[in-house]
Design a protein around this motif. Structure first.
Motif, PDB file in Angstrom:
ATOM      1  N   LYS A  59       0.857  -1.185   0.000  1.00  0.00           N
ATOM      2  CA  LYS A  59       0.000   0.000   0.000  1.00  0.00           C
ATOM      3  C   LYS A  59       0.894   1.236   0.000  1.00  0.00           C
ATOM      4  CE  LYS A  59      -3.451   2.438   2.691  1.00  0.00           C
ATOM      5  NZ  LYS A  59      -4.125   2.571   3.960  1.00  0.00           N
ATOM      6  N   TYR A  61       2.089   4.678   1.015  1.00  0.00           N
ATOM      7  CA  TYR A  61       1.966   5.298   2.322  1.00  0.00           C
ATOM      8  C   TYR A  61       2.672   6.639   2.319  1.00  0.00           C
ATOM      9  CZ  TYR A  61       0.028   3.464   6.653  1.00  0.00           C
ATOM     10  OH  TYR A  61      -0.788   3.167   7.699  1.00  0.00           O
ATOM     11  N   ASP A  65      -1.112   9.526   5.810  1.00  0.00           N
ATOM     12  CA  ASP A  65      -1.706   8.201   6.006  1.00  0.00           C
ATOM     13  C   ASP A  65      -1.306   7.630   7.361  1.00  0.00           C
ATOM     14  OD1 ASP A  65      -2.893   8.239   3.480  1.00  0.00           O
ATOM     15  OD2 ASP A  65      -1.236   7.141   2.547  1.00  0.00           O
ATOM     16  N   GLU A  69      -3.826   6.856  10.499  1.00  0.00           N
ATOM     17  CA  GLU A  69      -3.935   5.537  11.125  1.00  0.00           C
ATOM     18  C   GLU A  69      -3.678   5.618  12.629  1.00  0.00           C
ATOM     19  OE1 GLU A  69      -4.972   2.576   9.848  1.00  0.00           O
ATOM     20  OE2 GLU A  69      -5.475   3.785   8.090  1.00  0.00           O
TER      21      GLU A  69
END
Length: 150
Positions: A59, A61, A65, A69
């Motif tokens: 993914k 990142y 991000d 998270e």
């Protein structure tokens, strides 16, 4: 009395103390607790200088991000504290926003028709809070509703 309580959190000890007080008030008044974590928007240059890898588990990142998270984790942990305190699951809501922290807190108050803000006096912020006025100081000075600083 206070049907909608806002508890901004950064996961710090003071934020958790504010949450515990909010839980006590919520239990007595069958109130809703809104837990909010706000993370700061970083400029393109700040983000590009980040030490985060570009890919994590296939993914893409970036710094935002990662902070998003982390904020979700903080909110999840705060919700668990509220549940363990005895607050009904339907009375606990969690939110994450990005932007200037005090501004986002105050906009959240308007958006969600909050009755009171219960906030820790000092979080995990840097030393600029001592010099420029911390988030709790800004929120208390600008809010149109009661603010309880713990």
């Amino acid at each position: 009395m206070f049907k909608k309580i806002l508890v901004p959190t950064d996961g710090s000890e003071q934020a958790n103390k504010a949450l515990e007080l909010a839980c006590e008030i919520a239990i007595k008044n069958d109130s809703q607790i809104n837990i909010l974590s706000v993370f700061r928007h970083h400029s393109f240059i700040e983000g590009s200088l980040s030490m985060l890898p570009r890919q994590i588990n296939d993914k893409a990142y970036n710094l935002e991000d990662a902070l998003g998270e982390y904020s979700k984790e903080i909110v999840g942990e705060a919700k668990e504290i509220a549940f363990n305190y005895g607050i009904k699951k339907e009375n606990v809501k969690g939110f994450v926003r990005i932007g200037q922290i005090a501004k986002e807190i105050l906009e959240f108050v308007e958006d969600k028709d909050i009755d009171i803000i219960i906030i820790g006096k000092q979080g995990k912020g840097d030393l600029s809070g001592y010099l420029l006025g911390g988030v709790s100081h800004k929120v208390a000075g600008l809010a149109d509703i009661p603010v309880l600083v713990v």
